[in-house]
Design an enzyme around this catalytic site. Structure first.
Site, PDB file in Angstrom:
ATOM      1  N   GLY A  80       0.842  -1.191   0.000  1.00  0.00           N
ATOM      2  CA  GLY A  80       0.000   0.000   0.000  1.00  0.00           C
ATOM      3  C   GLY A  80       0.875   1.237   0.000  1.00  0.00           C
ATOM      4  O   GLY A  80       2.056   1.160   0.366  1.00  0.00           O
TER       5      GLY A  80
ATOM      6  N   GLN B  57       3.115   9.934   1.670  1.00  0.00           N
ATOM      7  CA  GLN B  57       4.416   9.262   1.790  1.00  0.00           C
ATOM      8  C   GLN B  57       5.366   9.674   0.663  1.00  0.00           C
ATOM      9  O   GLN B  57       6.573   9.451   0.763  1.00  0.00           O
ATOM     10  CB  GLN B  57       4.251   7.737   1.807  1.00  0.00           C
ATOM     11  CG  GLN B  57       3.514   7.238   3.048  1.00  0.00           C
ATOM     12  CD  GLN B  57       3.367   5.738   3.030  1.00  0.00           C
ATOM     13  OE1 GLN B  57       2.427   5.217   2.465  1.00  0.00           O
ATOM     14  NE2 GLN B  57       4.298   5.035   3.652  1.00  0.00           N
TER      15      GLN B  57
ATOM     16  N   CYS C 168       5.663  -0.239   7.624  1.00  0.00           N
ATOM     17  CA  CYS C 168       5.356   0.976   6.861  1.00  0.00           C
ATOM     18  C   CYS C 168       6.602   1.379   6.089  1.00  0.00           C
ATOM     19  O   CYS C 168       7.704   1.364   6.641  1.00  0.00           O
ATOM     20  CB  CYS C 168       4.935   2.100   7.811  1.00  0.00           C
ATOM     21  SG  CYS C 168       4.495   3.630   6.967  1.00  0.00           S
ATOM     22  N   LEU C 169       6.413   1.751   4.829  1.00  0.00           N
ATOM     23  CA  LEU C 169       7.552   2.156   3.995  1.00  0.00           C
ATOM     24  C   LEU C 169       8.197   3.433   4.525  1.00  0.00           C
ATOM     25  O   LEU C 169       9.342   3.716   4.203  1.00  0.00           O
ATOM     26  CB  LEU C 169       7.102   2.343   2.540  1.00  0.00           C
ATOM     27  CG  LEU C 169       6.638   1.049   1.850  1.00  0.00           C
ATOM     28  CD1 LEU C 169       6.024   1.366   0.489  1.00  0.00           C
ATOM     29  CD2 LEU C 169       7.788   0.058   1.710  1.00  0.00           C
TER      30      LEU C 169
ATOM     31  N   HIS D 270      -4.715   1.344   7.382  1.00  0.00           N
ATOM     32  CA  HIS D 270      -3.362   1.906   7.584  1.00  0.00           C
ATOM     33  C   HIS D 270      -3.144   3.095   6.639  1.00  0.00           C
ATOM     34  O   HIS D 270      -2.611   4.138   7.047  1.00  0.00           O
ATOM     35  CB  HIS D 270      -2.337   0.778   7.337  1.00  0.00           C
ATOM     36  CG  HIS D 270      -0.900   1.173   7.301  1.00  0.00           C
ATOM     37  ND1 HIS D 270       0.028   0.712   8.222  1.00  0.00           N
ATOM     38  CD2 HIS D 270      -0.187   1.954   6.439  1.00  0.00           C
ATOM     39  CE1 HIS D 270       1.221   1.201   7.937  1.00  0.00           C
ATOM     40  NE2 HIS D 270       1.122   1.961   6.851  1.00  0.00           N
ATOM     41  N   GLU D 271      -3.606   2.964   5.382  1.00  0.00           N
ATOM     42  CA  GLU D 271      -3.435   4.050   4.400  1.00  0.00           C
ATOM     43  C   GLU D 271      -4.328   5.247   4.727  1.00  0.00           C
ATOM     44  O   GLU D 271      -3.898   6.396   4.607  1.00  0.00           O
ATOM     45  CB  GLU D 271      -3.736   3.552   2.981  1.00  0.00           C
ATOM     46  CG  GLU D 271      -2.929   2.354   2.501  1.00  0.00           C
ATOM     47  CD  GLU D 271      -1.443   2.460   2.751  1.00  0.00           C
ATOM     48  OE1 GLU D 271      -0.922   3.583   2.837  1.00  0.00           O
ATOM     49  OE2 GLU D 271      -0.796   1.407   2.888  1.00  0.00           O
TER      50      GLU D 271
ATOM     51  N   HIS E 269      -2.776   7.358   7.236  1.00  0.00           N
ATOM     52  CA  HIS E 269      -1.767   8.275   6.668  1.00  0.00           C
ATOM     53  C   HIS E 269      -2.419   9.574   6.191  1.00  0.00           C
ATOM     54  O   HIS E 269      -1.866  10.661   6.367  1.00  0.00           O
ATOM     55  CB  HIS E 269      -1.047   7.633   5.483  1.00  0.00           C
ATOM     56  CG  HIS E 269       0.106   6.738   5.837  1.00  0.00           C
ATOM     57  ND1 HIS E 269       1.193   7.168   6.574  1.00  0.00           N
ATOM     58  CD2 HIS E 269       0.374   5.445   5.518  1.00  0.00           C
ATOM     59  CE1 HIS E 269       2.065   6.166   6.690  1.00  0.00           C
ATOM     60  NE2 HIS E 269       1.598   5.103   6.072  1.00  0.00           N
TER      61      HIS E 269
HETATM   62  O1  GNR Z   1       3.999  -2.555   2.696  1.00  0.00           O
HETATM   63  C1  GNR Z   1       3.278  -2.427   3.702  1.00  0.00           C
HETATM   64  N1  GNR Z   1       2.956  -3.512   4.430  1.00  0.00           N
HETATM   65  C2  GNR Z   1       2.009  -3.516   5.435  1.00  0.00           C
HETATM   66  C3  GNR Z   1       1.928  -4.630   6.266  1.00  0.00           C
HETATM   67  C4  GNR Z   1       0.981  -4.695   7.266  1.00  0.00           C
HETATM   68  C5  GNR Z   1       0.104  -3.653   7.447  1.00  0.00           C
HETATM   69  C6  GNR Z   1       0.172  -2.531   6.637  1.00  0.00           C
HETATM   70  C7  GNR Z   1       1.107  -2.460   5.631  1.00  0.00           C
HETATM   71  S1  GNR Z   1       1.174  -1.078   4.604  1.00  0.00           S
HETATM   72  C8  GNR Z   1       2.842  -1.071   4.130  1.00  0.00           C
HETATM   73  C9  GNR Z   1       3.107  -0.010   3.070  1.00  0.00           C
HETATM   74  C10 GNR Z   1       2.883   1.359   3.670  1.00  0.00           C
HETATM   75  O2  GNR Z   1       3.652   1.913   4.398  1.00  0.00           O
HETATM   76  N2  GNR Z   1       1.753   1.944   3.401  1.00  0.00           N
HETATM   77  O3  GNR Z   1       1.470   3.142   3.937  1.00  0.00           O
HETATM   78 NI    NI Z   2       2.510   3.204   5.824  1.00  0.00          NI
END
Ligand code: GNR
Ligand code: NI
Length: 172
Positions: A46, A51, A94-95, A136-137, A140
């Site tokens: 995601g 980001q 999270c990236l 999660h997105e 953000h």
């Molecule tokens: O790559 C991602 N893996 C992930 C694993 C578990 C729960 C959420 C994520 S999202 C993350 C990519 C990211 O930072 N998205 O904002």
């Molecule tokens: Ni993230």
């Protein structure tokens, strides 16, 4: 198509509340395409526009395990309109917080309303990893990173480590 630069904590931009998009037009589609390329290259499941330092309510998600059978989702102005009372816990990453993981509890299923790639309104019921990832997105887009759910001690420790790793990676 071009790859974009992903920002890390503690960049204050990650605390921004992103702005809704009026219409999914050619410019928005360009952003969606660039974000998808950036997410696949990372690799991640995601990515939210903030980001890549763009404060628009735009996310891309692809939780398909299969490498050759990609199934990208493009969500603009996503909103949770229903959440299940059941919760589920995933070890999230999270990236923008590279190489750190922590358990986060969220609604197990959510119904999400959004504009798709063609500017059409959609409502989709999501569960499993897709539900977790989309929540999660959306976090953000509201300036929330998963480490905000941890204790201040754990969060500060992770942020320091990410900062140090970033400094050490700068080639002199
Ligand atoms: O790559 C991602 N893996 C992930 C694993 C578990 C729960 C959420 C994520 S999202 C993350 C990519 C990211 O930072 N998205 O904002
Ligand atoms: Ni993230």
């Amino acid at each position: 198509m071009s790859q974009l630069n992903i920002i890390n904590v503690p960049d204050p931009l990650l605390k921004t509340v992103s702005t809704p998009v009026a219409k999914v037009d050619a410019e928005t589609r360009q952003l969606l395409d660039d974000m998808l390329e950036t997410m696949y290259a990372a690799p991640g499941i995601g990515l939210a526009a903030i980001q890549v330092a763009i404060a628009k309510r735009v996310i891309v998600v692809d939780t398909s395990a299969d490498e050759d059978e990609k199934s990208p989702m493009f969500l603009v102005n996503p909103e949770v309109v229903w959440e299940s009372p059941e919760r589920s816990t995933y070890s999230e990453g999270c990236l923008s917080v590279p190489e750190h993981y922590a358990d986060v509890e969220r609604p197990a299923s959510v119904r999400v309303k959004y504009l798709d790639y063609n500017n059409e309104m959609q409502e989709t019921l999501m569960d499993g990893l897709t539900a977790t990832c989309v929540q999660h997105e959306i976090d953000h887009l509201d300036g929330i990173v998963f480490i905000d759910y941890l204790s201040r001690l754990k969060r500060n420790m992770i942020v320091k480590k990410v900062q140090k790793a970033q400094k050490d990676s700068v080639v002199l």
